[in-house]
Design a protein around this motif. Structure first.
Motif, PDB file in Angstrom:
ATOM      1  N   LYS A   4      11.350 -24.170 -25.839  1.00  0.00           N
ATOM      2  CA  LYS A   4      11.381 -25.155 -26.919  1.00  0.00           C
ATOM      3  C   LYS A   4      10.441 -26.308 -26.586  1.00  0.00           C
ATOM      4  CE  LYS A   4      14.474 -28.524 -29.109  1.00  0.00           C
ATOM      5  NZ  LYS A   4      15.842 -29.118 -29.066  1.00  0.00           N
ATOM      6  N   LYS A   5       9.556 -26.645 -27.521  1.00  0.00           N
ATOM      7  CA  LYS A   5       8.627 -27.748 -27.294  1.00  0.00           C
ATOM      8  C   LYS A   5       9.353 -29.089 -27.345  1.00  0.00           C
ATOM      9  CE  LYS A   5       4.360 -25.583 -28.927  1.00  0.00           C
ATOM     10  NZ  LYS A   5       3.217 -25.674 -29.875  1.00  0.00           N
ATOM     11  N   VAL A   6       8.913 -29.994 -26.475  1.00  0.00           N
ATOM     12  CA  VAL A   6       9.503 -31.327 -26.373  1.00  0.00           C
ATOM     13  C   VAL A   6       8.366 -32.344 -26.355  1.00  0.00           C
ATOM     14  CG1 VAL A   6      10.834 -32.871 -24.873  1.00  0.00           C
ATOM     15  CG2 VAL A   6      11.528 -30.490 -25.128  1.00  0.00           C
ATOM     16  N   THR A   7       8.533 -33.479 -27.023  1.00  0.00           N
ATOM     17  CA  THR A   7       7.485 -34.499 -27.044  1.00  0.00           C
ATOM     18  C   THR A   7       7.505 -35.317 -25.754  1.00  0.00           C
ATOM     19  OG1 THR A   7       8.865 -36.245 -28.006  1.00  0.00           O
ATOM     20  CG2 THR A   7       7.799 -34.701 -29.541  1.00  0.00           C
ATOM     21  N   GLU A  10      10.334 -37.726 -25.764  1.00  0.00           N
ATOM     22  CA  GLU A  10      11.614 -37.082 -25.457  1.00  0.00           C
ATOM     23  C   GLU A  10      11.740 -36.819 -23.959  1.00  0.00           C
ATOM     24  OE1 GLU A  10      12.816 -34.454 -29.351  1.00  0.00           O
ATOM     25  OE2 GLU A  10      11.036 -33.833 -28.241  1.00  0.00           O
ATOM     26  N   ALA A  11      10.616 -36.486 -23.323  1.00  0.00           N
ATOM     27  CA  ALA A  11      10.624 -36.252 -21.877  1.00  0.00           C
ATOM     28  C   ALA A  11      11.010 -37.533 -21.133  1.00  0.00           C
ATOM     29  CB  ALA A  11       9.256 -35.760 -21.412  1.00  0.00           C
ATOM     30  N   ILE A  14      14.702 -38.051 -21.491  1.00  0.00           N
ATOM     31  CA  ILE A  14      15.480 -37.154 -20.636  1.00  0.00           C
ATOM     32  C   ILE A  14      15.509 -37.687 -19.206  1.00  0.00           C
ATOM     33  CG2 ILE A  14      15.502 -34.851 -19.583  1.00  0.00           C
ATOM     34  CD1 ILE A  14      14.581 -33.762 -22.312  1.00  0.00           C
ATOM     35  N   TRP A  80       5.058 -30.632 -23.081  1.00  0.00           N
ATOM     36  CA  TRP A  80       6.363 -30.345 -22.494  1.00  0.00           C
ATOM     37  C   TRP A  80       7.077 -29.212 -23.215  1.00  0.00           C
ATOM     38  CZ3 TRP A  80       7.830 -32.728 -18.061  1.00  0.00           C
ATOM     39  CH2 TRP A  80       7.127 -33.889 -17.700  1.00  0.00           C
ATOM     40  N   LYS A  81       7.780 -28.405 -22.421  1.00  0.00           N
ATOM     41  CA  LYS A  81       8.608 -27.335 -22.965  1.00  0.00           C
ATOM     42  C   LYS A  81       9.924 -27.279 -22.197  1.00  0.00           C
ATOM     43  CE  LYS A  81       5.077 -24.095 -24.656  1.00  0.00           C
ATOM     44  NZ  LYS A  81       4.541 -22.706 -24.523  1.00  0.00           N
ATOM     45  N   LEU A  82      10.989 -26.988 -22.913  1.00  0.00           N
ATOM     46  CA  LEU A  82      12.289 -26.783 -22.294  1.00  0.00           C
ATOM     47  C   LEU A  82      12.486 -25.279 -22.165  1.00  0.00           C
ATOM     48  CD1 LEU A  82      14.843 -28.327 -21.349  1.00  0.00           C
ATOM     49  CD2 LEU A  82      15.788 -27.942 -23.633  1.00  0.00           C
ATOM     50  N   LEU A 200      12.758 -28.903 -17.894  1.00  0.00           N
ATOM     51  CA  LEU A 200      11.758 -29.482 -18.774  1.00  0.00           C
ATOM     52  C   LEU A 200      10.438 -29.343 -18.025  1.00  0.00           C
ATOM     53  CD1 LEU A 200      11.291 -31.017 -21.424  1.00  0.00           C
ATOM     54  CD2 LEU A 200      11.608 -33.140 -20.157  1.00  0.00           C
TER      55      LEU A 200
END
Length: 212
Positions: A4-7, A10-11, A14, A80-82, A200
């Motif tokens: 799942k892509k993360v901005t 958002e990183a 987290i 970023w990816k989860l 992440l």
């Protein structure tokens, strides 16, 4: 688990959630962890969403080393990816928790194997290896913590081979992922026999701030 892509923002959140939560998690009795941890996470997530980028940038982003600015910049200049990753592909932060280089120069599973004898026989503990007692305490909570907080890793040797260049001289293994945040909990998780973990994953893209 699907990727799942993360901005970048958002990183950063987290990272904030992880550090704020772990700062207070040991106050929760282990027998109440399953019930109280979700509530604690929810409260910190709610708080994090109210923080602006400027406020997040002022958060203590690396009190334990002198590269806080580079670390912060790395978050903003990465995609970023989860996703779920293998622990055998992860390398710990060099000398994490004061451990000697020999303990952290391999994969995180090598670090697990290094500290096991010290937990089995605490008479072997020295000042430099006493951090394993904190990891032992973390083992009580690790299974629950990783359900809510992913570790944060960087691809491409960003930490062990670039940010911490001294590691090259000391023969550190080049791993697929370098652990940026979550070294202690991933060690505790690995000590419990786990071989995969939610992470992440950041990939540096050069000088390009994705928030602009």
């Amino acid at each position: 688990m699907k990727s799942k892509k993360v901005t970048p923002l958002e990183a950063l959140r987290i990272f904030y959630i992880s550090n704020e939560l772990l700062g207070s998690i040991f106050k929760i009795p282990q027998k109440h962890m399953k019930n109280k941890l979700p509530k604690a996470v929810k409260e910190i997530v709610k708080k994090s969403k109210k923080l602006s980028l400027k406020e997040l940038s002022k958060y203590d982003f690396g009190a334990y080393h002198k590269k806080a600015d580079a670390r912060y910049e790395g978050y903003l200049n990465s995609t970023w990816k989860l996703e779920e990753i293998d622990l055998k592909d992860c390398g710990a932060w060099p000398r994490m928790g004061g451990l000697p280089d020999v303990a952290t120069k391999g994969s995180i599973l090598d670090t697990v194997n290094f500290i096991k004898p010290y937990l089995e026989d605490k008479n072997k503990l020295t000042l430099r290896t006493s951090r394993v007692l904190y990891i032992e305490e973390m083992m009580k909570y690790a299974d629950e913590i990783v359900k809510y907080i992913p570790i944060i890793v960087m691809k491409g040797g960003v930490i062990r081979n670039k940010l911490r260049r001294a590691s090259l001289r000391k023969g550190y293994k080049k791993c697929k992922y370098d652990i940026d945040d979550g070294n202690h909990r991933v060690l505790a998780y690995g000590m419990l026999g786990n071989t995969k973990i939610q992470a992440l994953v950041g990939t540096r893209t050069g000088k390009k701030n994705f928030l602009k």
